[in-house]
Design a protein around this motif. Structure first.
Motif, mmCIF file in Angstrom:
data_model
loop_
_atom_site.group_PDB
_atom_site.id
_atom_site.type_symbol
_atom_site.label_atom_id
_atom_site.label_comp_id
_atom_site.label_asym_id
_atom_site.label_seq_id
_atom_site.Cartn_x
_atom_site.Cartn_y
_atom_site.Cartn_z
ATOM 1 N N PRO A 86 0.836 -1.203 0.000
ATOM 2 C CA PRO A 86 0.000 0.000 0.000
ATOM 3 C C PRO A 86 0.870 1.252 0.000
ATOM 4 C CG PRO A 86 0.153 -0.864 2.218
ATOM 5 C CD PRO A 86 0.945 -1.803 1.341
ATOM 6 N N GLU A 87 0.276 2.360 -0.324
ATOM 7 C CA GLU A 87 0.998 3.631 -0.209
ATOM 8 C C GLU A 87 1.386 3.863 1.248
ATOM 9 O OE1 GLU A 87 0.631 7.166 -3.254
ATOM 10 O OE2 GLU A 87 -0.959 7.099 -1.741
ATOM 11 N N LYS A 88 2.557 4.441 1.456
ATOM 12 C CA LYS A 88 3.048 4.743 2.813
ATOM 13 C C LYS A 88 3.019 3.507 3.707
ATOM 14 C CE LYS A 88 1.424 9.466 2.327
ATOM 15 N NZ LYS A 88 0.231 10.302 2.539
ATOM 16 N N ALA A 89 3.542 2.421 3.197
ATOM 17 C CA ALA A 89 3.517 1.145 3.925
ATOM 18 C C ALA A 89 4.406 1.205 5.155
ATOM 19 C CB ALA A 89 3.975 0.020 3.015
ATOM 20 N N HIS A 90 4.030 0.440 6.191
ATOM 21 C CA HIS A 90 4.886 0.254 7.352
ATOM 22 C C HIS A 90 6.173 -0.445 6.923
ATOM 23 C CE1 HIS A 90 1.755 1.623 9.925
ATOM 24 N NE2 HIS A 90 0.990 0.551 9.841
ATOM 25 N N LYS A 91 7.151 -0.400 7.825
ATOM 26 C CA LYS A 91 8.466 -0.974 7.527
ATOM 27 C C LYS A 91 8.409 -2.486 7.266
ATOM 28 C CE LYS A 91 13.012 -1.455 9.748
ATOM 29 N NZ LYS A 91 13.715 -1.287 11.048
ATOM 30 N N TYR A 92 7.719 -3.215 8.156
ATOM 31 C CA TYR A 92 7.724 -4.671 8.038
ATOM 32 C C TYR A 92 6.478 -5.187 7.299
ATOM 33 C CZ TYR A 92 11.398 -4.614 11.606
ATOM 34 O OH TYR A 92 12.552 -4.396 12.299
ATOM 35 N N PRO A 93 6.679 -5.882 6.190
ATOM 36 C CA PRO A 93 5.538 -6.535 5.530
ATOM 37 C C PRO A 93 4.993 -7.678 6.387
ATOM 38 C CG PRO A 93 7.469 -6.462 4.074
ATOM 39 C CD PRO A 93 7.939 -6.096 5.449
ATOM 40 N N LEU A 94 3.754 -8.042 6.128
ATOM 41 C CA LEU A 94 3.133 -9.228 6.736
ATOM 42 C C LEU A 94 3.123 -10.355 5.703
ATOM 43 C CD1 LEU A 94 -0.018 -7.804 8.566
ATOM 44 C CD2 LEU A 94 1.765 -9.223 9.608
ATOM 45 N N ILE A 95 3.747 -11.476 6.064
ATOM 46 C CA ILE A 95 3.796 -12.644 5.172
ATOM 47 C C ILE A 95 2.774 -13.636 5.701
ATOM 48 C CG2 ILE A 95 5.298 -14.398 4.146
ATOM 49 C CD1 ILE A 95 6.233 -11.386 3.945
ATOM 50 N N MET A 96 1.742 -13.945 4.928
ATOM 51 C CA MET A 96 0.650 -14.784 5.433
ATOM 52 C C MET A 96 0.714 -16.177 4.815
ATOM 53 S SD MET A 96 -2.478 -12.028 5.581
ATOM 54 C CE MET A 96 -2.244 -10.407 6.376
ATOM 55 N N TRP A 97 0.758 -17.175 5.696
ATOM 56 C CA TRP A 97 0.962 -18.572 5.283
ATOM 57 C C TRP A 97 -0.236 -19.407 5.760
ATOM 58 C CZ3 TRP A 97 6.213 -21.393 6.740
ATOM 59 C CH2 TRP A 97 6.286 -22.613 6.055
ATOM 60 N N HIS A 98 -0.931 -19.989 4.790
ATOM 61 C CA HIS A 98 -2.158 -20.767 5.032
ATOM 62 C C HIS A 98 -1.904 -22.056 5.817
ATOM 63 C CE1 HIS A 98 -0.655 -23.663 2.181
ATOM 64 N NE2 HIS A 98 -0.263 -22.645 1.435
ATOM 65 N N GLY A 99 -2.985 -22.724 6.177
ATOM 66 C CA GLY A 99 -2.915 -23.993 6.899
ATOM 67 C C GLY A 99 -3.203 -25.198 6.023
ATOM 68 N N ARG A 123 -5.352 -2.061 4.443
ATOM 69 C CA ARG A 123 -5.959 -0.815 4.947
ATOM 70 C C ARG A 123 -5.204 -0.274 6.146
ATOM 71 N NH1 ARG A 123 -10.304 -0.070 2.217
ATOM 72 N NH2 ARG A 123 -11.462 -1.822 1.345
ATOM 73 N N ARG A 124 -4.559 -1.203 6.894
ATOM 74 C CA ARG A 124 -3.783 -0.770 8.066
ATOM 75 C C ARG A 124 -2.319 -0.526 7.709
ATOM 76 N NH1 ARG A 124 -6.830 -4.157 13.003
ATOM 77 N NH2 ARG A 124 -8.928 -3.667 12.226
ATOM 78 N N LYS A 125 -2.069 -0.396 6.381
ATOM 79 C CA LYS A 125 -0.770 0.076 5.856
ATOM 80 C C LYS A 125 0.361 -0.946 5.959
ATOM 81 C CE LYS A 125 -2.185 4.051 4.399
ATOM 82 N NZ LYS A 125 -2.330 4.152 2.937
ATOM 83 N N PHE A 126 -0.005 -2.221 5.989
ATOM 84 C CA PHE A 126 1.023 -3.252 5.893
ATOM 85 C C PHE A 126 1.101 -3.761 4.455
ATOM 86 C CE2 PHE A 126 0.149 -3.393 10.413
ATOM 87 C CZ PHE A 126 1.403 -3.611 10.963
ATOM 88 N N SER A 127 2.307 -3.972 3.971
ATOM 89 C CA SER A 127 2.461 -4.741 2.737
ATOM 90 C C SER A 127 2.049 -6.167 3.060
ATOM 91 C CB SER A 127 3.917 -4.725 2.266
ATOM 92 O OG SER A 127 4.324 -3.413 1.985
ATOM 93 N N VAL A 128 1.304 -6.795 2.151
ATOM 94 C CA VAL A 128 0.788 -8.142 2.410
ATOM 95 C C VAL A 128 1.285 -9.095 1.326
ATOM 96 C CG1 VAL A 128 -1.296 -9.562 2.576
ATOM 97 C CG2 VAL A 128 -1.258 -7.285 3.628
ATOM 98 N N TYR A 129 1.950 -10.159 1.761
ATOM 99 C CA TYR A 129 2.434 -11.212 0.863
ATOM 100 C C TYR A 129 1.667 -12.485 1.183
ATOM 101 C CZ TYR A 129 6.499 -8.364 -0.402
ATOM 102 O OH TYR A 129 7.327 -7.369 -0.885
ATOM 103 N N LEU A 130 0.923 -13.006 0.210
ATOM 104 C CA LEU A 130 0.177 -14.256 0.414
ATOM 105 C C LEU A 130 0.932 -15.414 -0.231
ATOM 106 C CD1 LEU A 130 -3.549 -13.266 -0.275
ATOM 107 C CD2 LEU A 130 -2.233 -13.079 1.847
ATOM 108 N N ILE A 131 1.129 -16.461 0.551
ATOM 109 C CA ILE A 131 1.874 -17.636 0.084
ATOM 110 C C ILE A 131 0.926 -18.754 -0.362
ATOM 111 C CG2 ILE A 131 3.334 -19.547 0.890
ATOM 112 C CD1 ILE A 131 4.607 -17.620 2.868
ATOM 113 N N ASP A 132 1.237 -19.391 -1.483
ATOM 114 C CA ASP A 132 0.801 -20.776 -1.714
ATOM 115 C C ASP A 132 2.045 -21.628 -1.491
ATOM 116 O OD1 ASP A 132 -1.692 -19.880 -2.474
ATOM 117 O OD2 ASP A 132 -1.555 -20.572 -4.538
#
Lengths: 368, 368
Positions: A86-99, A123-132
């Motif tokens: 997102p614009e003006k992202a926080h420093k640390y991205p969130l890496i999301m790993w499914h179950g 929306r809360r300004k985190f970069s989001v990486y979704l894993i398969d």
């Protein structure tokens, strides 16, 4: 179905309304605008890539004019990642790993058509990486052979994922009770293409952390245990948020607790060298479990397995913290959140579940 | 690798720069800003869902306390869709359907790390829906059993997808020649989980058109033929843009042309009732083929199959237009675009390829 989904969206919007009312008690001109519709997402960058994996190289020479497998290659066992910044992202991205049985969808639109963690944390300004993860979903090119059969299993997942005891829903469960929601929920599963290989998976996710640098790892269920292993492998894992880790709790050699019995079978912990274990004391970790976990042994294996896992998580928290670590275990009902299933991040109250996580990230200085 | 990707991005940005220079020859204050970085994407809505599919229902009664497959269900054969709606979107969304061995990634980040059609057409104010067809990628839950083996095949795809004749790249090919790009390219494939079933696939995509209403269908290669069938099934298909359709050209019964011979094997057309065929005369259709298609029969099967397909596409165009249709076939080199592979939408010059498509959409009034 579209009408039903729209209706469900209204219900969800109304529950958001309550949050906004709480936030804006002092009154504000932007109130009306806020509750009307979600704000647009402003995405500075988005895309996808494969990361990690191996190559099979066949002997011989490839002949373009009479092609056979001779001399050809096969790349597989990578993870597939879709990311948004997102614009003006926080420093640390969130890496999301499914179950287990899941893929990136688990963090996208919820079964009832609401926003999942992907959108909520953008929306809360985190970069989001979704894993398969390797051999799953869009990372389906597997170097191991696979035989896949369509074996009916949905009622068992309904129970193991703690929506209820089929065909009854738990009272107050945070899951919409219409058939369209259940349809979307069950269609959010994909098979393993070849065996689940813990090393293959953690190598690929570690490669992702090498590629993008320091970030926060969010795990769910089966990826919980693989998350601890990834943090041992890679110091770019700066924190872990784990929803309902299911297995793979790691203790120092010689300090592994006895298996915990349950009607789902005994839950065993694993041993790692003390040096590896100590890596887990260096980062903040929070673990969340939902509702409807029996307090005493139950003959319902779907639910009872979670009693054992919650107990093991608490033993693990104590073991890590005794060595100077920073592990918190939150049983959501104790934090005032009732009715959550095995998927708190996509439950009807997932905004409140996310609020809890945001509070923890803030407390640990991870949302800068 | 990251550095290399960054360098490739620079090259791509520079080629965009040339476009902007052409667009802004009269000079403008926003020029410097434009070439520096892509503008953010403003997304009004995004999410994912499953659509279509069937259910297997096992006989018997499910026992939560001693679960077996008895009495359980299995949902499969749906398509998986990820969609994004930009702010102020045009009326008709673009539905993008991948080709053989591919999945939604084909329209996401290009192998060299540039923007694919997903981002390009979001920027041009189209809602973009990316499909994983049933039994592929994130729509992997298949009602048919599957045996999947990792058989090395990449050199053959290199040739069939017209990047070159392995290990040589075609001169001037619109494909970056570094190993990182080739790695991403080959890792963008996934296996079929069970047989490819044309009816299952077109039913699921038709269900998508029922759900979202009138839209433009973009197909690639193997989905080309399935695209014509979907348009026959569903009048919400308002137009078709087809990149390198590979098979499944439909002619009226009794008017099917003879198979076209090639070193890849004979290319056969199919027969449909005149009533069905006439549906294809009611919508505008454009077909694009890339470069390096031999003009005369060649003993390179990878390339020669495309000579037959381009020839068949022209016969088909003539057949549809003779009955009052509106089919255009564009061989990209004739339109001044050289070096395109089987994937023009993700080639190095994909902005120019998209410009051509945008021009056609505008001409047909489809970008309102």
């Amino acid at each position: 179905m579209k009408k039903l989904l729209d209706k469900l969206k209204d219900i969800r919007t109304n529950s958001c309304k309550a949050v906004f009312i709480a936030l804006l008690l002092t009154g504000s001109a932007i109130f009306a605008q806020k509750i009307k519709k979600n704000e647009p997402l402003v995405i500075a960058e988005q895309g996808s890539f494969a990361v990690g994996g191996t190559i099979i190289q066949n002997e011989g020479t490839f002949d373009p004019y009479k092609p056979t497998p001779s001399g050809q290659t096969f790349r597989g066992d990578h993870a597939y990642v879709f990311y948004q910044v997102p614009e003006k992202a926080h420093k640390y991205p969130l890496i999301m790993w499914h179950g287990i049985g899941q893929f990136s969808k688990t963090f996208e639109t919820t079964p009832d058509g609401g926003e999942g963690y992907q959108n909520i944390f953008l929306r809360r300004k985190f970069s989001v990486y979704l894993i398969d993860q390797p051999r799953r979903g869009n990372a389906g090119r597997s170097t191991a052979a696979a035989i896949i059969n369509p074996i009916p299993d949905e009622q068992q997942w309904f129970d193991t994922f703690r929506i209820g005891v089929w065909p009854k829903y738990f009272e107050g469960v945070q899951f919409a009770k219409d058939t369209a929601t259940l349809n979307q929920y069950f269609r959010s599963m994909v098979p393993n293409i070849g065996p689940i290989d813990i090393k293959v998976n953690t190598d690929a996710v570690s490669a992702l952390f090498n590629k993008i640098g320091p970030a926060i790892l969010l795990t769910h269920s089966h990826s919980g245990g693989m998350g601890w292993l990834t943090a041992i492998k890679n110091q770019n894992v700066k924190a872990i948020v784990s929803y309902e880790p299911g297995s793979g709790f790691l203790f120092p050699e010689g300090e592994v607790p006895a298996p915990i019995a349950s009607s789902a079978g005994p839950l065993e912990a694993s041993a790692v060298p003390m040096k590896d274990f100590m890596e887990l004391t260096k980062i903040p970790i929070v673990i969340y479990y939902g509702d409807n976990i029996p307090e005493k042994p139950s003959d319902n294996p779907g639910a009872d397995g979670w009693r054992a896992r919650l107990a093991m998580a608490r033993l693990w928290r104590d073991a890590v913290n005794k060595k100077g670590g920073d592990v918190t275990v939150v049983h959501l009902p104790e934090a005032g959140l009732k009715g959550n299933t095995h998927f708190p991040f996509s439950d009807l109250n997932n905004i409140q579940v996310a609020d809890l996580m945001s509070g923890w990230l803030k407390e640990k200085g991870l949302d800068k």
